[in-house]
Design a protein around this motif. Sequence first.
Motif, short mmCIF file in Angstrom:
data_model
loop_
_atom_site.label_atom_id
_atom_site.label_comp_id
_atom_site.label_asym_id
_atom_site.label_seq_id
_atom_site.Cartn_x
_atom_site.Cartn_y
_atom_site.Cartn_z
N TYR A 4 0.84 -1.07 -0.09
CA TYR A 4 0.03 -0.07 0.02
C TYR A 4 0.78 1.09 0.00
N ALA A 5 0.61 2.04 -0.94
CA ALA A 5 1.10 3.78 -0.84
C ALA A 5 -0.04 4.42 0.01
N ILE A 6 0.78 4.95 1.24
CA ILE A 6 -0.24 5.61 2.15
C ILE A 6 0.53 6.94 2.21
N ALA A 7 -0.37 7.80 2.12
CA ALA A 7 -0.35 9.43 2.32
C ALA A 7 -1.27 9.79 3.52
N HIS A 8 -0.94 10.33 4.52
CA HIS A 8 -1.70 10.96 5.43
C HIS A 8 -1.25 12.84 5.29
N LEU A 9 -1.93 13.09 4.52
CA LEU A 9 -1.84 14.51 4.26
C LEU A 9 -2.60 15.39 5.49
N HIS A 10 -1.70 16.27 6.25
CA HIS A 10 -1.97 17.05 7.23
C HIS A 10 -2.79 18.21 7.00
N GLN A 11 -2.09 18.89 5.81
CA GLN A 11 -2.94 20.08 5.27
C GLN A 11 -2.65 20.11 3.83
N THR A 12 -3.93 20.47 3.19
CA THR A 12 -3.70 20.55 1.61
C THR A 12 -4.55 21.82 1.32
N GLU A 13 -3.91 22.76 0.25
CA GLU A 13 -4.40 23.79 -0.21
C GLU A 13 -5.33 23.48 -1.26
N LEU A 14 -6.36 23.42 -1.23
CA LEU A 14 -7.22 23.08 -2.59
C LEU A 14 -7.12 24.41 -3.62
#
Length: 117
Positions: A4-14
């Motif tokens: 599994y490629a896992i990303a826990h993105l804490h902050q994303t600027e849409l």
Amino acid sequence: MTTYAIAHLHQTELCAEIVEYLEKIDGTLAPFGGRFIIHGGRVEQLEGKFRGNLIVIEFDDRERARTWYRSPAYQAILPLRTRHASGDVFFIDQVAQPHRATDILEGIRVPTAGVAP
């Protein structure tokens, strides 16, 4: 073994670049058999503090996951995400089946309760 490629993105600027990344990522995954298992979604908080979004992409094995991540197609769009999202990204393998929680103790010396090591 499934990876599994896992990303826990804490902050994303849409923004426009994130939208472009989202529009293009599926095309980079297809040649390597990558498929989304979790992509954001509603979180029911039970313990601790969770912020951001969790993304899980499944691959048949670690080599396919690595090859996808290093591919020219993915590397071309990666800056669209990294400029506008921060967090942790990693690969992790599925456990062999059947699996019991105590399987992780194999080969580990665990101190006996009340006895100094």
